[in-house]
Write an enzyme that holds these catalytic residues in place. Structure first.
Site, PDB file in Angstrom:
ATOM      1  N   LYS A  38      -6.018   2.251 -11.286  1.00  0.00           N
ATOM      2  CA  LYS A  38      -6.364   0.844 -11.541  1.00  0.00           C
ATOM      3  C   LYS A  38      -7.658   0.462 -10.819  1.00  0.00           C
ATOM      4  CE  LYS A  38      -2.348  -0.607  -9.902  1.00  0.00           C
ATOM      5  NZ  LYS A  38      -1.696   0.687  -9.662  1.00  0.00           N
ATOM      6  N   ARG A  54       3.240  -7.970 -11.216  1.00  0.00           N
ATOM      7  CA  ARG A  54       4.091  -6.808 -10.989  1.00  0.00           C
ATOM      8  C   ARG A  54       5.551  -7.106 -11.275  1.00  0.00           C
ATOM      9  NH1 ARG A  54       0.439  -4.002  -7.147  1.00  0.00           N
ATOM     10  NH2 ARG A  54       1.282  -1.921  -6.822  1.00  0.00           N
ATOM     11  N   ARG A  79      -5.706  10.950  -2.067  1.00  0.00           N
ATOM     12  CA  ARG A  79      -6.693   9.854  -1.967  1.00  0.00           C
ATOM     13  C   ARG A  79      -7.222   9.697  -0.538  1.00  0.00           C
ATOM     14  NH1 ARG A  79      -5.171   4.244  -4.420  1.00  0.00           N
ATOM     15  NH2 ARG A  79      -3.254   4.700  -3.297  1.00  0.00           N
ATOM     16  N   ARG A  86      -4.547   5.914   3.388  1.00  0.00           N
ATOM     17  CA  ARG A  86      -3.703   4.721   3.485  1.00  0.00           C
ATOM     18  C   ARG A  86      -2.322   5.084   4.029  1.00  0.00           C
ATOM     19  NH1 ARG A  86      -4.179   1.496  -2.152  1.00  0.00           N
ATOM     20  NH2 ARG A  86      -1.935   1.443  -1.949  1.00  0.00           N
ATOM     21  N   ARG A 140       7.571   3.380  -4.149  1.00  0.00           N
ATOM     22  CA  ARG A 140       6.623   2.609  -4.981  1.00  0.00           C
ATOM     23  C   ARG A 140       6.867   2.888  -6.462  1.00  0.00           C
ATOM     24  NH1 ARG A 140       1.264   4.362  -1.946  1.00  0.00           N
ATOM     25  NH2 ARG A 140       0.070   3.287  -3.552  1.00  0.00           N
TER      26      ARG A 140
HETATM   27  P1  AP5 Z   1      -6.904   4.474  -7.615  1.00  0.00           P
HETATM   28  O1  AP5 Z   1      -7.928   3.998  -8.585  1.00  0.00           O
HETATM   29  O2  AP5 Z   1      -7.086   4.161  -6.175  1.00  0.00           O
HETATM   30  O3  AP5 Z   1      -5.435   4.044  -8.138  1.00  0.00           O
HETATM   31  P2  AP5 Z   1      -4.679   2.651  -8.114  1.00  0.00           P
HETATM   32  O4  AP5 Z   1      -3.892   2.587  -9.388  1.00  0.00           O
HETATM   33  O5  AP5 Z   1      -5.614   1.542  -7.825  1.00  0.00           O
HETATM   34  O6  AP5 Z   1      -3.704   2.973  -6.916  1.00  0.00           O
HETATM   35  P3  AP5 Z   1      -3.029   2.082  -5.805  1.00  0.00           P
HETATM   36  O7  AP5 Z   1      -2.269   3.057  -4.955  1.00  0.00           O
HETATM   37  O8  AP5 Z   1      -4.019   1.211  -5.110  1.00  0.00           O
HETATM   38  O9  AP5 Z   1      -2.026   1.244  -6.625  1.00  0.00           O
HETATM   39  P4  AP5 Z   1      -0.751   0.658  -6.086  1.00  0.00           P
HETATM   40  O10 AP5 Z   1      -0.329  -0.164  -7.250  1.00  0.00           O
HETATM   41  O11 AP5 Z   1       0.264   1.592  -5.584  1.00  0.00           O
HETATM   42  O12 AP5 Z   1      -1.240  -0.096  -4.781  1.00  0.00           O
HETATM   43  P5  AP5 Z   1      -1.744  -1.560  -4.505  1.00  0.00           P
HETATM   44  O13 AP5 Z   1      -2.872  -1.483  -3.568  1.00  0.00           O
HETATM   45  O14 AP5 Z   1      -1.896  -2.343  -5.759  1.00  0.00           O
HETATM   46  O15 AP5 Z   1      -6.760   6.047  -7.805  1.00  0.00           O
HETATM   47  C1  AP5 Z   1      -5.858   6.802  -7.012  1.00  0.00           C
HETATM   48  C2  AP5 Z   1      -6.504   8.146  -6.654  1.00  0.00           C
HETATM   49  O16 AP5 Z   1      -6.669   8.924  -7.840  1.00  0.00           O
HETATM   50  C3  AP5 Z   1      -7.903   8.018  -6.035  1.00  0.00           C
HETATM   51  O17 AP5 Z   1      -8.083   9.018  -5.089  1.00  0.00           O
HETATM   52  C4  AP5 Z   1      -8.858   8.224  -7.227  1.00  0.00           C
HETATM   53  O18 AP5 Z   1     -10.089   8.774  -6.822  1.00  0.00           O
HETATM   54  C5  AP5 Z   1      -8.063   9.197  -8.089  1.00  0.00           C
HETATM   55  N1  AP5 Z   1      -8.262   8.987  -9.519  1.00  0.00           N
HETATM   56  C6  AP5 Z   1      -8.394   7.805 -10.178  1.00  0.00           C
HETATM   57  N2  AP5 Z   1      -8.551   8.007 -11.504  1.00  0.00           N
HETATM   58  C7  AP5 Z   1      -8.503   9.354 -11.687  1.00  0.00           C
HETATM   59  C8  AP5 Z   1      -8.582  10.190 -12.846  1.00  0.00           C
HETATM   60  N3  AP5 Z   1      -8.722   9.686 -14.081  1.00  0.00           N
HETATM   61  N4  AP5 Z   1      -8.476  11.527 -12.670  1.00  0.00           N
HETATM   62  C9  AP5 Z   1      -8.296  12.054 -11.442  1.00  0.00           C
HETATM   63  N5  AP5 Z   1      -8.215  11.326 -10.299  1.00  0.00           N
HETATM   64  C10 AP5 Z   1      -8.314   9.986 -10.432  1.00  0.00           C
HETATM   65  O19 AP5 Z   1      -0.451  -2.159  -3.765  1.00  0.00           O
HETATM   66  C11 AP5 Z   1      -0.060  -1.674  -2.506  1.00  0.00           C
HETATM   67  C12 AP5 Z   1       1.158  -2.453  -2.039  1.00  0.00           C
HETATM   68  O20 AP5 Z   1       0.854  -3.869  -1.966  1.00  0.00           O
HETATM   69  C13 AP5 Z   1       2.387  -2.394  -2.964  1.00  0.00           C
HETATM   70  O21 AP5 Z   1       3.163  -1.237  -2.710  1.00  0.00           O
HETATM   71  C14 AP5 Z   1       3.091  -3.689  -2.592  1.00  0.00           C
HETATM   72  O22 AP5 Z   1       3.780  -3.578  -1.361  1.00  0.00           O
HETATM   73  C15 AP5 Z   1       1.948  -4.683  -2.380  1.00  0.00           C
HETATM   74  N6  AP5 Z   1       1.549  -5.397  -3.608  1.00  0.00           N
HETATM   75  C16 AP5 Z   1       0.330  -5.354  -4.230  1.00  0.00           C
HETATM   76  N7  AP5 Z   1       0.307  -6.169  -5.284  1.00  0.00           N
HETATM   77  C17 AP5 Z   1       1.525  -6.775  -5.337  1.00  0.00           C
HETATM   78  C18 AP5 Z   1       2.122  -7.710  -6.226  1.00  0.00           C
HETATM   79  N8  AP5 Z   1       1.441  -8.214  -7.277  1.00  0.00           N
HETATM   80  N9  AP5 Z   1       3.412  -8.109  -5.994  1.00  0.00           N
HETATM   81  C19 AP5 Z   1       4.103  -7.614  -4.923  1.00  0.00           C
HETATM   82  N10 AP5 Z   1       3.595  -6.702  -4.068  1.00  0.00           N
HETATM   83  C20 AP5 Z   1       2.313  -6.279  -4.265  1.00  0.00           C
END
Ligand code: AP5
Length: 217
Positions: free
Chosen positions: A13, A87, A126, A161, A172
């Site tokens: 994302k 979410r 990552r 992280r 997750r």
């Molecule tokens: P990356 O682009 O970083 O992936 P991402 O989908 O953004 O991953 P996140 O881990 O940030 O998502 P998440 O939903 O778990 O965490 P968030 O921060 O939202 O890519 C991942 C890796 O893969 C990178 O190394 C990248 O280089 C690589 N990559 C990317 N694309 C690729 C490809 N095509 N091919 C190969 N490699 C690739 O949330 C964290 C926490 O916050 C949650 O667990 C929760 O506790 C809380 N939270 C956040 N939002 C909410 C909400 N709306 N409601 C409640 N809790 C929330």
């Protein structure tokens, strides 16, 4: 144009949001980043948030929505790109209400589809720059930093992280299946959902998203 990136953890994302932002100049809103920012505070609230996020559980809708409303107030009249929000169905309904009040709506929901074993590989590999936030992956050759543990762009050390481990991934991913995946039907019913095969290279994924946007212009 308002966009939602809907996907399991580490599906890409943030990576796609950065590319979309560059091309279409959107207001990129990552609730994960907003929450990590709030969690870095040394008070009780910050500590509680840090604990929840490290475990892999979702933060309560109330906290997320209050923080988001605050943020949206400061970014009126911009195209919005939601990364990691909504979410839950409750978050989606409240987002619709918020946008309706401004005579606005969601135009595209891109569902980034990635197989579970690939997600695990992406999450454990990552690495992030502590200074400029550039994202790398030590398990994906094309996304390796040139020098081990050092940012190509600014030379700062890379970090991992606290929730990027297999144990937290499992929680997750379960949270995603139970609470977030019902949004697929929610947005399918309003014909806003586009499924993108995101097991491929980031450039290929980006190209698929852009084609949909351009074809709908
Ligand atoms: P990356 O682009 O970083 O992936 P991402 O989908 O953004 O991953 P996140 O881990 O940030 O998502 P998440 O939903 O778990 O965490 P968030 O921060 O939202 O890519 C991942 C890796 O893969 C990178 O190394 C990248 O280089 C690589 N990559 C990317 N694309 C690729 C490809 N095509 N091919 C190969 N490699 C690739 O949330 C964290 C926490 O916050 C949650 O667990 C929760 O506790 C809380 N939270 C956040 N939002 C909410 C909400 N709306 N409601 C409640 N809790 C929330």
């Amino acid at each position: 144009m308002n966009i939602i990136l809907l996907a399991p953890p580490a599906a890409g994302k943030g990576t796609q949001a950065e590319l979309l932002d560059e091309k279409y100049h959107l207001n990129h809103i990552s609730t994960g980043d907003l929450l990590r920012n709030a969690a870095s505070r040394e008070d009780d609230f910050g500590k509680k948030l840090k604990e929840i996020m490290a475990s892999g559980a979702l933060v309560s809708d109330e906290i997320v929505l209050e923080m988001l409303e605050d943020h949206l107030e400061k970014s009126a009249n911009q195209n919005l790109l939601f990364d990691g929000f909504p979410r839950t169905i409750h978050q989606a309904e409240l987002l619709d209400e918020m946008l309706e009040k401004k005579n606005d709506k969601i135009n595209y929901v891109f569902l980034l589809d990635v197989e579970e074993d690939i997600l695990k590989k992406r999450i454990t590999g990552r690495r992030i720059c502590g200074k400029c936030n550039s994202v790398y992956n030590v398990n994906v050759e094309a996304l390796n930093p040139k020098q081990e543990n050092v940012c190509d762009k600014c030379g700062e050390k890379l970090y991992q992280r606290v929730d990027d481990n297999e144990e937290s991934f499992n929680i997750r991913y379960q949270e995603y299946l139970e609470k977030t995946s019902p949004l697929i039907n929610y947005y399918q019913e309003s014909q806003k959902l586009y499924r993108i095969d995101s097991n491929q290279r980031k450039e290929v994924v980006f190209d698929s998203i852009c084609k949909i946007i351009e074809n709908n212009k």
